[in-house]
Enzyme design. Structure first.
Site, short mmCIF file in Angstrom:
data_model
loop_
_atom_site.label_atom_id
_atom_site.label_comp_id
_atom_site.label_asym_id
_atom_site.label_seq_id
_atom_site.Cartn_x
_atom_site.Cartn_y
_atom_site.Cartn_z
N GLY A 1 0.83 -1.19 0.00
CA GLY A 1 0.00 0.00 0.00
C GLY A 1 0.86 1.24 0.00
N ASP A 2 0.57 2.16 0.90
CA ASP A 2 1.34 3.41 0.99
C ASP A 2 2.20 3.45 2.26
OD1 ASP A 2 -0.89 3.54 2.64
OD2 ASP A 2 -1.10 5.70 2.45
#
Length: 312
Positions: free
Chosen positions: A223-224
């Site tokens: 993800g981030d």
């Protein structure tokens, strides 16, 4: 067969070309033969194709011309000790072609004895395993790296973190973990699409690379979420300065294709030995500190230890 032998070798014997032709000339494996002093006296066509050297280039030279620098002096010393004692040697060797490219061979070197029992020649047979080696390297790379950004993954990060903490304990130094989460990433992904989101993650990885020291480790956990491992430090202010630098470079706009994107980050910090002596626990603590930063509005950093947090 990359070291020059002792000068106290018996005189060179001649190995008949007809014998070599029958045995090795048409084999698919690369073959070269040296005299007892280590000078190449015969090569087959497969060797020339593999190494890039023609007969005129290579005859009379030492196999050291193939050295890639990938093996140590001790490696070749052991090799030479084995074959000069009359025993065959086998191993995986990375050699360098004439054009500078590397290739990997499964090599067998066999001493050839004369009628008097003394070594007259060494015969080296090389089986090219470069494709297999490259495939193994690719598998190893994928096992420890994030495909999208090329950064390390969680498994590699934890292994390096454990090593850094062990060395820090021995040298009485500190290790810090910075856990980084982008603010507004979900909104960017939802409004501009996953392609732009992926481009942003790649750009973030590049900016993080520019912010850290050469020996620091950056990872993407999915993800981030990103993490930075900073080893061999003696002052928490070094980490505070890095956290501020990360926040600054990630707050600057990103130009992604036709889109100008603004994002920020929340950063959590945990340190060894102040917070924990366990790699997984330390990572969890940095994650918890990051969530405190995010709950406080983002675009800031938090240290896990409350007493140290006042340093902000």
């Amino acid at each position: 067969m990359r070291l020059e032998p002792s000068p106290s070798r018996p005189p060179t014997h001649t190995l008949a070309e007809s014998d070599l032709t029958r045995a090795f000339k048409c084999t698919a494996n690369a073959v070269f033969v040296t005299d007892q002093s280590g000078k190449i006296v015969w090569v087959n066509d497969a060797f020339c194709r593999l190494s890039g050297y023609c007969e005129m280039d290579i005859l009379g030279r030492s196999p050291a011309v193939l050295n890639s620098g990938q093996q140590s002096h001790l490696f070749y010393s052991d090799l030479w000790h084995t074959i000069t004692s009359g025993k065959p040697w086998r191993g995986i060797v990375v050699d360098r072609r004439k054009d500078g490219m590397l290739y990997t061979v499964d090599e067998v070197i066999t001493p050839l004895l004369g009628d008097d029992g003394n070594i007259t020649h060494y015969i080296a047979i090389q089986h090219d395993i470069t494709p297999r080696s490259q495939e193994h390297e690719q598998e190893s790379y994928l096992a420890y790296h994030d495909v999208l950004t090329g950064l390390s993954n969680r498994a590699y990060f934890l292994s390096k973190q454990q090593q850094a903490m062990f060395e820090a304990k021995r040298n009485q130094r500190m290790v810090a973990v910075l856990f980084i989460d982008l603010d507004k990433f979900k909104m960017i992904n939802d409004t501009l699409g996953h392609a732009t989101g992926d481009a942003l993650l790649v750009a973030v990885a590049e900016r993080l690379r520019s912010a850290v020291r050469k020996n620091d480790v950056i990872a993407r956990f999915g993800g981030d979420e990103f993490a930075i491992l900073v080893a061999d430090i003696h002052d928490i202010n070094i980490i505070v300065a890095l956290a501020k630098k990360v926040l600054d470079i990630l707050s600057q706009q990103f130009l992604l294709g036709d889109h100008i994107v603004h994002t920020y980050a929340s950063v959590g910090i945990a340190t060894y030995p102040n917070d924990s002596e366990e790699p997984e626990v330390l990572l969890t603590q940095a994650d918890q500190a990051m969530y405190r930063a995010k709950k406080a509005g983002g675009n800031r950093f938090e240290l896990y230890a409350p007493a140290v947090s006042k340093m902000q």
